[in-house]
Design a protein around this motif. Structure first.
Motif, short mmCIF file in Angstrom:
data_model
loop_
_atom_site.label_atom_id
_atom_site.label_comp_id
_atom_site.label_asym_id
_atom_site.label_seq_id
_atom_site.Cartn_x
_atom_site.Cartn_y
_atom_site.Cartn_z
N ARG A 172 24.65 -21.21 -21.41
CA ARG A 172 24.21 -20.98 -20.04
C ARG A 172 23.51 -19.62 -19.98
N LYS A 173 22.38 -19.58 -19.34
CA LYS A 173 21.58 -18.36 -19.25
C LYS A 173 21.48 -17.93 -17.80
N GLU A 174 21.58 -16.59 -17.57
CA GLU A 174 21.42 -16.05 -16.23
C GLU A 174 20.68 -14.73 -16.31
N LEU A 175 20.13 -14.31 -15.21
CA LEU A 175 19.38 -13.05 -15.12
C LEU A 175 20.32 -11.94 -14.65
N VAL A 176 20.29 -10.81 -15.38
CA VAL A 176 21.10 -9.66 -15.00
C VAL A 176 20.30 -8.88 -13.97
N GLU A 177 20.78 -8.86 -12.73
CA GLU A 177 20.00 -8.25 -11.64
C GLU A 177 20.08 -6.73 -11.67
N SER A 178 21.22 -6.18 -12.09
CA SER A 178 21.40 -4.73 -11.99
C SER A 178 20.83 -3.97 -13.19
N GLU A 179 20.32 -4.66 -14.17
CA GLU A 179 19.83 -4.00 -15.37
C GLU A 179 18.41 -4.48 -15.67
N SER A 180 17.61 -3.53 -16.20
CA SER A 180 16.23 -3.84 -16.61
C SER A 180 15.74 -2.70 -17.48
N PHE A 181 14.69 -2.97 -18.23
CA PHE A 181 14.11 -1.95 -19.10
C PHE A 181 12.59 -1.94 -18.86
N HIS A 182 12.14 -0.95 -18.10
CA HIS A 182 10.71 -0.82 -17.78
C HIS A 182 10.17 -2.12 -17.20
N SER A 183 10.83 -2.59 -16.17
CA SER A 183 10.46 -3.82 -15.46
C SER A 183 10.58 -5.08 -16.33
N ILE A 184 11.22 -4.95 -17.51
CA ILE A 184 11.47 -6.14 -18.35
C ILE A 184 12.85 -6.66 -18.00
N PRO A 185 12.98 -7.91 -17.55
CA PRO A 185 14.30 -8.41 -17.17
C PRO A 185 15.21 -8.60 -18.39
N ILE A 186 16.50 -8.48 -18.14
CA ILE A 186 17.52 -8.66 -19.18
C ILE A 186 18.31 -9.92 -18.86
N HIS A 187 18.48 -10.80 -19.83
CA HIS A 187 19.18 -12.06 -19.65
C HIS A 187 20.52 -12.04 -20.38
N ARG A 229 30.61 -20.75 -26.15
CA ARG A 229 32.04 -20.91 -26.39
C ARG A 229 32.31 -21.00 -27.88
N CYS A 230 33.47 -20.45 -28.28
CA CYS A 230 33.85 -20.46 -29.69
C CYS A 230 34.07 -21.90 -30.16
N GLN A 231 33.68 -22.18 -31.37
CA GLN A 231 33.83 -23.52 -31.92
C GLN A 231 35.29 -23.90 -32.18
N ARG A 232 36.15 -22.91 -32.34
CA ARG A 232 37.55 -23.17 -32.71
C ARG A 232 38.50 -23.14 -31.51
N CYS A 233 38.42 -22.07 -30.72
CA CYS A 233 39.37 -21.91 -29.61
C CYS A 233 38.73 -22.10 -28.24
N ALA A 234 37.42 -22.33 -28.19
CA ALA A 234 36.69 -22.55 -26.93
C ALA A 234 36.74 -21.34 -26.00
N ALA A 235 36.96 -20.16 -26.58
CA ALA A 235 36.92 -18.95 -25.75
C ALA A 235 35.48 -18.59 -25.42
N GLU A 236 35.28 -18.02 -24.24
CA GLU A 236 33.93 -17.70 -23.78
C GLU A 236 33.43 -16.41 -24.44
N ILE A 237 32.21 -16.46 -24.93
CA ILE A 237 31.56 -15.31 -25.58
C ILE A 237 30.25 -15.06 -24.85
N THR A 238 29.98 -13.79 -24.56
CA THR A 238 28.75 -13.44 -23.85
C THR A 238 28.00 -12.38 -24.65
N PHE A 239 26.69 -12.49 -24.63
CA PHE A 239 25.82 -11.46 -25.19
C PHE A 239 24.54 -11.46 -24.36
N LYS A 240 23.82 -10.34 -24.43
CA LYS A 240 22.61 -10.20 -23.62
C LYS A 240 21.49 -9.60 -24.45
N THR A 241 20.30 -9.67 -23.92
CA THR A 241 19.11 -9.17 -24.62
C THR A 241 19.05 -7.65 -24.53
#
Length: 272
Positions: free
Chosen positions: A59-74, A79-91
């Motif tokens: 699932r992808k979403e736009l980070v509203e409070s962060e940006s880099f020189h008007s470049i949006p950050i997503h 989810r983990c393949q073994r325990c289905a725990a949620e993992i998040t990372f951003k650009t």
């Protein structure tokens, strides 16, 4: 069935597209996407290793409070393949990379550290070129380091020259001193061993013969050289004596003894 193949649709005369209600979607809404993991990571919940290039439904979403020189950050959710725990990372547009945010830890990559160091050195050089005071300070620091290195090299050269000037006498004296210290240490150890033995086994005196005393005793003893032929003859004589049997006198028959007595008697009669 034929209607699905036509290219044009029928629009009535009173059709007004402005009257069609539009779906208003917020900017923070999440979109389902298909992606691959941009870096190797490890799940913080179960420790599962996730390699780079593993496919996920995310699932992808736009980070509203962060940006880099008007470049949006997503931000991306997987989810983990073994325990289905949620993992998040951003650009990370600043470094042209991705950043692990929650639920996982990124593996160490040495080339990334080297790249960061190179970038830092490049920035420092650019700053020095633009600022003359920083440039002067860096030159002063570099000259000071060079002087310290030269002083250390001179000290090493002096020590090497002093070692080369040392003669054989000094080397012999040093070796003799080391041997004396070693001998003294060995004697002290032997005395300690003897004291320990007296304490354990009683007050009896224990005398130990040193190797030097044994060698001196062997040198003092006279060495008599005996020919091998003489020794062999003596040994053969001893063996012959041992093997020689005692002589046993043979018994004299009775007939011969009586005849001898008769002859002795007849001789005495004739003489009378």
């Amino acid at each position: 069935m034929s209607e699905r193949k036509v290219l044009n649709k029928y629009y009535p005369p009173d059709f007004d597209p402005a009257k069609i209600p539009r779906l208003r979607l917020g900017k923070s809404r999440q979109i389902k996407v298909r992606l691959v993991s941009p870096f190797a990571m490890r799940c913080a919940t179960c420790g599962q290793w996730i390699g780079k290039g593993t496919k996920f439904n995310a699932r992808k979403e736009l980070v509203e409070s962060e940006s880099f020189h008007s470049i949006p950050i997503h931000r991306f959710y997987i989810r983990c393949q073994r325990c289905a725990a949620e993992i998040t990372f951003k650009t990370d547009p600043e470094n042209n990379n991705y950043v692990a945010e929650h639920g996982a830890q990124r593996n160490f990559e040495p080339w990334r550290e080297q790249h960061a160091i190179n970038e830092q050195i490049k920035e420092e050089r650019e700053e020095e070129e633009s600022n003359p005071m920083l440039k002067l300070e860096s030159r002063t620091e570099q000259s000071r380091r060079e002087m310290e290195v030269m002083d250390a090299l001179d000290e090493v050269r002096v020590l090497n020259a002093r070692g080369e000037r040392m003669g054989d006498e000094v080397v012999k004296a040093v070796r003799a001193r080391a041997e004396r210290e070693k001998r003294t240490r060995e004697e002290e150890e032997e005395e300690e061993d003897e004291e320990e033995a007296r304490r354990v086994f009683g007050s009896g005196r224990i005398k130990r013969v040193c190797e030097d005393e044994v060698v001196m005793a062997r040198e003092v003893e006279p060495r008599v050289k005996v020919k091998s032929s003489t020794v062999e003859r003596a040994l053969r004589g001893v063996k012959a004596i041992k093997k020689k049997e005692p002589v046993v006198s043979e018994p004299v028959p009775e007939s011969s003894l009586s005849g001898m007595l008769a002859a002795y008697g007849s001789d005495s009669d004739d003489s009378d």
